[in-house]
Design a protein around this motif. Structure first.
Motif, PDB file in Angstrom:
ATOM      1  N   THR A 168     -31.417   8.382 -27.740  1.00 14.77           N
ATOM      2  CA  THR A 168     -31.499   7.908 -29.112  1.00 14.77           C
ATOM      3  C   THR A 168     -30.836   8.941 -30.007  1.00 14.77           C
ATOM      4  O   THR A 168     -31.153  10.124 -29.935  1.00 14.77           O
TER       5      THR A 168
ATOM      6  N   GLY B 166     -27.976   2.449 -31.292  1.00 11.31           N
ATOM      7  CA  GLY B 166     -28.429   3.847 -31.312  1.00 11.31           C
ATOM      8  C   GLY B 166     -29.410   4.212 -30.222  1.00 11.31           C
ATOM      9  O   GLY B 166     -29.689   5.381 -29.990  1.00 11.31           O
ATOM     10  N   VAL B 167     -29.994   3.227 -29.536  1.00 13.72           N
ATOM     11  CA  VAL B 167     -31.002   3.510 -28.513  1.00 13.72           C
ATOM     12  C   VAL B 167     -30.652   2.731 -27.246  1.00 13.72           C
ATOM     13  O   VAL B 167     -30.554   1.506 -27.283  1.00 13.72           O
TER      14      VAL B 167
ATOM     15  N   ASP C 248     -35.886   1.996 -32.689  1.00 14.44           N
ATOM     16  CA  ASP C 248     -35.386   3.380 -32.667  1.00 14.44           C
ATOM     17  C   ASP C 248     -36.218   4.272 -31.739  1.00 14.44           C
ATOM     18  O   ASP C 248     -36.136   5.479 -31.791  1.00 14.44           O
ATOM     19  N   LYS C 249     -37.013   3.671 -30.877  1.00 13.46           N
ATOM     20  CA  LYS C 249     -37.976   4.456 -30.101  1.00 13.46           C
ATOM     21  C   LYS C 249     -37.797   4.259 -28.593  1.00 13.46           C
ATOM     22  O   LYS C 249     -37.536   3.152 -28.143  1.00 13.46           O
TER      23      LYS C 249
ATOM     24  N   GLU D 216     -30.883  14.071 -32.120  1.00 12.65           N
ATOM     25  CA  GLU D 216     -30.778  13.158 -30.974  1.00 12.65           C
ATOM     26  C   GLU D 216     -31.726  13.631 -29.873  1.00 12.65           C
ATOM     27  O   GLU D 216     -32.063  14.807 -29.798  1.00 12.65           O
TER      28      GLU D 216
ATOM     29  N   THR E 118     -37.764   9.628 -30.713  1.00  7.54           N
ATOM     30  CA  THR E 118     -36.953   8.940 -31.727  1.00  7.54           C
ATOM     31  C   THR E 118     -35.791   9.856 -32.066  1.00  7.54           C
ATOM     32  O   THR E 118     -35.754  11.008 -31.633  1.00  7.54           O
ATOM     33  N   ARG E 119     -34.868   9.332 -32.847  1.00  4.98           N
ATOM     34  CA  ARG E 119     -33.727  10.125 -33.267  1.00  4.98           C
ATOM     35  C   ARG E 119     -34.162  11.439 -33.921  1.00  4.98           C
ATOM     36  O   ARG E 119     -33.614  12.498 -33.670  1.00  4.98           O
TER      37      ARG E 119
END
Ligand code: G6P
Length: 632
Positions: free
Chosen positions: A8, A68-69, A168-169, A187, A216-217
């Motif tokens: 992520t 993003g993930v 996002d997880k 990240e 998470t990010r």
């Protein structure tokens, strides 16, 4: 086995995960897949075969720029054959899961979930995990549902999970399979092995059994699966660099890793010889001289190549320190109800530190109250974390599935331990220990000499690569090296190869010998077996088989000795000409018998490599194998 990864962060997550999977491919490579959230739904892309096939299927990675993930998986099939439907990630509603390990109670869970209306699309044990989490999410939020679901699982698992509703997880959980969290700038990574994210960050946290990471990010949170209290873990900075896990211009990792042996061996010695040069710094390993002194027996347990190192270690320890040594294959040790008294030193040898059978044996010894020492390459591995003491072999990542540099490093580690045991027990003088250690310091230079003559081995390989059977023969400490030579050849080239103690040849294997079966002998001129081995070589030659020889080349002169007709000449060592009844000879530099074993392993690795390449085999990833066997 299998490799998992989750990412992520702001980078192109598909590209990061594919790159990471390529680095994890050594863990299994029969199928692969990725999962991500796309417009509120989970999307998976899976394919049979290696990561390159998955990569082709994914097409232009720029398309996934906003993703993003991502979680990804490379598989070594256990439940259900290698097929697209069995490839991970597996899905259930908005949940996708990648898993390394085996869920032992998947059948009752499968039944229960089917009764609850879930449809199963694969033959895997893994699919129960995503359905179980999805089922629990009917009443519980994501994290709590994962906690509840893993509470029902029996077996081994490292899992990474995504949920389309919290895009996002990534949640990661482990039990008896490795899982490492990589902590970067904005990240985060979850992976079976840190080498998958070394290009991005060296900061890592090794999860313990029963720990859960919510990633998470912006950061991470680690708790036990049974509570939401933080586990209070901090990242450590790994000593490995990214380039250590890359090919650097080599065609194959295997050859690169063979070539790395001089520097790997220099690293294993560095800083470990005590001032004065006659002893080993034991504190670094968590051992004391007192403990070594009272050791009445050493038990060594390992699998595969590491077992061969253990067998060679027996010769070193017994001869140098005069302590009895028992060596066992880990999968046998556990089930034979070993007699353990408490005054033993238990040594587990495992490159990865994650081999399930070796870990089980180590746990058994620990439970019996025995001091456990792990010889491993991987900092943070389970063997490291669970053992009382640890000897890191510092070889850097080994990517080629067949072990090479870590084998010679394991032998060197056992040599150092033998000297330490011998010193502690007064079985050797200061002067002799100093000489033994000085010879070890000279070892990397001698391996360089061997590596500078690779063409000699390649020539021998060219003459023999079409053979379908091979015999490797040695006596004394050369016997385990013969076993390793045979294992290397069969792993890399699929030639049927057997290693035997040369003295045993007449009790059966000789029946196999004909012109189609080369016999490779290992002959140490310092051993007590010179004449016996020479006779064995004659026995083989008289049955028209091709005799190959790895030796230090110093056949002791005797008055009535005459060069053997047809024998090839070697002009090494003090300009003396010797003749052996062999057609292909490789000479290694002079060394004591224990270190000669280390030197002899190198041309055998090269022989397997060149034969494998000449037969067109995938030497880095041979069929059906995996580097790290994390299932029983
Ligand atoms: C697998 C590998 C072998 C390795 C063995 C033990 O079978 O293919 O190369 O020797 O596992 O692995 P370990 O990591 O415990 O040394």
């Amino acid at each position: 086995m299998c490799g998992i990864i989750g990412y992520t962060g702001p980078k192109n997550a598909v590209a990061v995960v594919i790159d990471g999977l390529k680095r994890l491919e050594y863990r299994g490579y029969d199928s692969a897949g990725v999962a991500f959230t796309d417009r509120g739904r989970i999307k998976t892309v899976r394919s049979v075969g290696k990561i390159s096939r998955l990569e082709n299927l994914l097409g232009d990675k720029q398309r996934y720029g906003k993703t993003g993930v991502v979680i990804g998986h490379t598989r070594w099939a256990t439940h259900g054959g290698p097929s697209k439907k069995n490839a991970h990630p597996h899905k259930s509603g908005g949940i996708a899961v990648v898993h390394n390990g085996i869920i032992e109670n998947y059948l009752p869970l499968r039944k229960k979930l089917k009764d609850a209306g879930f449809e199963f699309l694969s033959d895997t044990d893994t699919e129960v995990i995503c359905h179980l989490i999805n089922h629990r999410m009917r009443e519980l939020p994501f994290e709590d549902a994962v906690r509840a679901a893993v509470g029902e699982l029996k077996g081994a698992y490292a899992i990474a999970i995504i949920n389309s509703e919290e895009p996002d997880k990534i949640i990661g959980v482990r039990r008896d399979s490795p899982l490492v969290l990589g902590v970067g700038e904005g990240e985060s990574f979850l992976s079976s092995d840190a080498s998958a994210f070394l290009a991005h960050t060296k900061k890592a946290i090794f999860l313990e059994d029963g720990e859960m990471a919510v990633v998470t990010r912006g950061g991470y949170r680690i708790t036990r699966t049974g509570s939401s209290e933080p586990a209070g873990k901090v990242p450590q900075v790994l000593p490995w660099s990214e380039s250590m896990a890359e090919k650097n211009g080599y065609k194959h990792f295997m050859l690169k890793e063979i070539d790395e042996q001089p520097s790997a061996l220099a690293d294993i010695i560095r800083g470990r010889i005590a001032p004065g040069g006659d002893g080993i710094n034991l504190q670094e390993f968590g051992l004391s001289e007192k403990e070594l002194k009272k050791t009445e027996k050493v038990i060594i347990v390992a699998c595969g190549t590491s077992w061969h190192a253990g067998l060679a270690g027996r010769y070193m320890i017994e001869q140098m320190a005069r302590v009895p040594v028992e060596v066992d294959i880990a999968s046998e040790f556990k089930y034979r109800r070993p007699i353990l008294k408490g005054n033993e030193l238990f040594i587990s040898i495992s490159q990865s530190g994650e081999t399930a059978d070796t870990l089980a044996a180590q746990r058994l010894a620990k439970k019996a109250g025995i001091k456990t020492l792990a010889i491993t390459n991987v900092v943070g591995s389970t063997a490291h974390r669970e053992a009382d003491a640890v000897f890191f072999i510092r070889s850097g990542p080994e990517i080629g599935v067949a072990s090479t540099k870590t084998f010679t490093a394991q032998l060197s580690a056992l040599y150092m331990l033998s000297v330490a045991l011998a010193r502690a027990r007064g079985a050797t003088t200061r002067r002799d220990s100093k000489r033994l250690l000085q010879e070890l310091i000279e070892l990397p230079g001698k391996i360089e000499d061997i590596l500078s003559r690779k063409d000699e081995v390649e020539r021998i390989a060219r003459k023999n690569f079409k053979k379908e059977h091979f015999l490797f023969l040695g006596r004394g400490i050369s016997y385990p090296i013969a076993l390793e030579g045979a294992l290397k050849l069969k792993e890399i080239s699929y030639i049927h190869a057997e290693g035997y103690p040369a003295g045993e040849m007449k009790h059966g294997p000789i029946a196999l010998i004909d012109e189609e079966m080369p016999a490779l002998f290992l002959l140490s001129s310092k051993s007590q077996f010179v004449d016996k081995i020479l006779s064995n070589m004659e026995e083989v030659r008289s049955r028209n088989a091709r005799v190959l020889l790895v030796t230090d080349g110093q056949k002791p002169a005797s008055d009535d000795e005459k060069p053997v007709a047809g024998g090839q000449k070697t002009a090494r060592h003090n300009g003396e000409f010797e003749a052996f009844p062999a057609e292909g000879i490789f000479t290694v530099p002079d060394a004591n018998e224990f270190l000669l074993a280390v030197l002899m392993a190198v041309p055998l690795q090269l022989l397997a490599y060149y034969i494998g390449v000449q037969r067109g085999c995938d030497v880095d990833q041979p069929r059906n194998l995996a580097k790290s066997v994390t299932v029983e």
